[in-house]
Design a protein around this motif. Structure first.
Motif, mmCIF file in Angstrom:
data_model
loop_
_atom_site.group_PDB
_atom_site.id
_atom_site.type_symbol
_atom_site.label_atom_id
_atom_site.label_comp_id
_atom_site.label_asym_id
_atom_site.label_seq_id
_atom_site.Cartn_x
_atom_site.Cartn_y
_atom_site.Cartn_z
ATOM 1 N N PRO A 32 78.134 63.593 17.591
ATOM 2 C CA PRO A 32 77.346 64.210 16.513
ATOM 3 C C PRO A 32 77.265 63.348 15.257
ATOM 4 O O PRO A 32 76.274 63.404 14.525
ATOM 5 N N ALA A 33 78.278 62.505 15.010
ATOM 6 C CA ALA A 33 78.254 61.650 13.812
ATOM 7 C C ALA A 33 77.147 60.606 13.898
ATOM 8 O O ALA A 33 76.407 60.377 12.923
ATOM 9 N N ILE A 34 77.006 59.976 15.040
ATOM 10 C CA ILE A 34 75.959 58.954 15.218
ATOM 11 C C ILE A 34 74.585 59.598 15.109
ATOM 12 O O ILE A 34 73.674 59.051 14.482
ATOM 13 N N MET A 35 74.440 60.780 15.708
ATOM 14 C CA MET A 35 73.174 61.511 15.593
ATOM 15 C C MET A 35 72.886 61.867 14.140
ATOM 16 O O MET A 35 71.768 61.672 13.639
ATOM 17 N N ALA A 36 73.886 62.378 13.428
ATOM 18 C CA ALA A 36 73.691 62.780 12.034
ATOM 19 C C ALA A 36 73.249 61.595 11.185
ATOM 20 O O ALA A 36 72.354 61.715 10.338
ATOM 21 N N ASN A 37 73.848 60.444 11.425
ATOM 22 C CA ASN A 37 73.482 59.251 10.657
ATOM 23 C C ASN A 37 72.038 58.834 10.937
ATOM 24 O O ASN A 37 71.269 58.550 10.017
ATOM 25 N N SER A 38 71.659 58.831 12.218
ATOM 26 C CA SER A 38 70.278 58.467 12.582
ATOM 27 C C SER A 38 69.271 59.430 11.974
ATOM 28 O O SER A 38 68.221 59.019 11.457
ATOM 29 N N LEU B 283 66.663 53.362 14.158
ATOM 30 C CA LEU B 283 67.098 54.165 13.012
ATOM 31 C C LEU B 283 68.600 54.443 13.093
ATOM 32 O O LEU B 283 69.063 55.121 14.006
ATOM 33 N N GLY B 284 69.348 53.897 12.133
ATOM 34 C CA GLY B 284 70.770 54.211 12.035
ATOM 35 C C GLY B 284 71.687 53.277 12.797
ATOM 36 O O GLY B 284 72.850 53.610 13.019
ATOM 37 N N GLY B 285 71.194 52.119 13.189
ATOM 38 C CA GLY B 285 72.057 51.184 13.906
ATOM 39 C C GLY B 285 71.417 49.818 14.050
ATOM 40 O O GLY B 285 70.251 49.623 13.706
ATOM 41 N N LYS B 286 72.200 48.866 14.582
ATOM 42 C CA LYS B 286 71.700 47.497 14.756
ATOM 43 C C LYS B 286 72.052 46.951 16.138
ATOM 44 O O LYS B 286 72.037 45.743 16.362
ATOM 45 N N VAL B 287 72.345 47.848 17.072
ATOM 46 C CA VAL B 287 72.762 47.429 18.415
ATOM 47 C C VAL B 287 71.569 47.327 19.358
ATOM 48 O O VAL B 287 71.424 46.359 20.108
ATOM 49 N N LEU B 288 70.707 48.321 19.318
ATOM 50 C CA LEU B 288 69.595 48.377 20.272
ATOM 51 C C LEU B 288 68.572 47.278 20.024
ATOM 52 O O LEU B 288 67.977 46.749 20.970
ATOM 53 N N GLY B 289 68.380 46.932 18.760
ATOM 54 C CA GLY B 289 67.414 45.892 18.436
ATOM 55 C C GLY B 289 67.737 44.571 19.124
ATOM 56 O O GLY B 289 66.842 43.866 19.618
ATOM 57 N N THR B 290 69.032 44.238 19.187
ATOM 58 C CA THR B 290 69.467 43.010 19.860
ATOM 59 C C THR B 290 69.118 43.055 21.342
ATOM 60 O O THR B 290 68.653 42.069 21.916
#
Length: 312
Positions: free
Chosen positions: A62-68, A277-284
């Motif tokens: 839920p924390a990762i979702m909330a941030n996104s 949105l909310g991270g930099k992992v998927l873009g890589t």
């Protein structure tokens, strides 16, 4: 064409969302709404830790979702971005699929938070700590990963959990089998195998009890029509039918996350820009799959303002 992406587990870090909340009322409101839905001060845990508690699956999801979705709220409510016009598709990695569905209007925020809390708890309960494990294979494609999994299984569960990009595939299963993966991966042709710091073996048949828990929970939940199609993890295809979405979320618990195929299929559909949105992992990962597309990662208020100026 543009797709919005939402990260999965592993994107959590102490301090997440704190700077954004200071700068954005919409972000603060999102964190408060999640806290109220869960009856938990999750945002304080996100801001202050301790890290060990934040890493627990039932908190991290839920924390990762909330941030996104705090980023999403700031972008749409304060940045003036009309999401239905700005996005052609959405997709999320594992738990991120719930974030994507919330952004697309299939779930409201409190429902999404409660579903992910339950999902995290059910996944943790499905396999006693220490009995399951996961490992990332680097320098291995899907075909090689499957051969390694088969060789390591020896009667235990060992399957592909995430087909992330052409150079990274994650295996999941019994701890003994994953230990063997780490031993044999290099000699079978992978660059190396890295055990992952996870508390349960996600996206493999050992998660069946968690899938049943989610089937029960989702049967009581209203799933709305998404305003844009959602690329589902288990089909790597755009989905818009609420009943199909519900069933695929159940399958997703034990099924392989077909991320590489999803991104490739979005590219084939004409997507030239991916916004995480909310991270930099998927873009890589996206850049390894489609080197020529534009990738934007939005985490800070500065990232958000730059994107809003570009697309609003």
């Amino acid at each position: 064409m543009r797709a919005f992406l939402f990260p999965g587990q592993g994107s959590q870090a102490v301090g997440m969302g704190a700077a954004l909340a200071e700068a954005s009322q919409a972000a603060r409101d999102t964190f408060a709404e999640v806290d109220e839905a869960l009856g938990q001060n999750l945002f304080r845990l996100m801001r202050e830790g301790p890290e060990e508690e934040l890493k627990l699956t039932e908190n991290a999801q839920p924390a990762i979702m909330a941030n996104s979705l705090a980023v999403f709220a700031a972008l749409t409510k304060e940045g003036g971005v009309d999401f239905a016009k700005a996005a052609n598709f959405v997709a999320g990695h594992s738990l991120g699929e719930y974030s994507a569905l919330a952004a697309a209007g299939s779930f409201d925020l409190p429902t999404t938070a409660k579903l992910l809390k339950l999902r995290g708890q059910a996944m943790q309960r499905a396999v006693p700590v220490g009995q399951g494990a996961m490992a990332a294979l680097l320098g291995a494609d899907l075909e090689l990963a499957r051969r390694i999994a088969e060789a390591a299984a020896r009667g235990e569960v060992c399957t592909v959990a995430n087909d992330n990009d052409p150079t990274q595939v994650v295996l999941s299963g019994h701890k003994g089998a994953i230990d063997r993966v780490v031993e044999i991966a290099k000699e079978m042709g992978a660059k190396r195998a890295i055990p992952l710091p996870v508390s349960a073996p996600f996206h493999c048949p050992l998660m069946q009890p968690a899938a049943e828990a989610m089937r029960d929970a989702l049967s009581y939940v209203m799933v709305g029509d998404p305003v844009v199609p959602v690329f589902a993890n288990v089909t790597a295809q755009p989905e818009s039918d609420p009943d199909t979405i519900r069933n695929l979320l159940v399958e997703q618990v034990t099924g392989m996350v077909r991320w590489r195929e999803s991104v490739a299929n979005m590219g084939e559909a004409g997507v030239e820009e991916f916004v995480e949105l909310g991270g930099k992992v998927l873009g890589t990962m996206v850049k390894r799959i489609l080197p020529d597309v534009k990738v934007t990662s939005v985490v800070s208020i500065e990232d958000l303002e730059a994107l809003a100026k570009e697309i609003a």
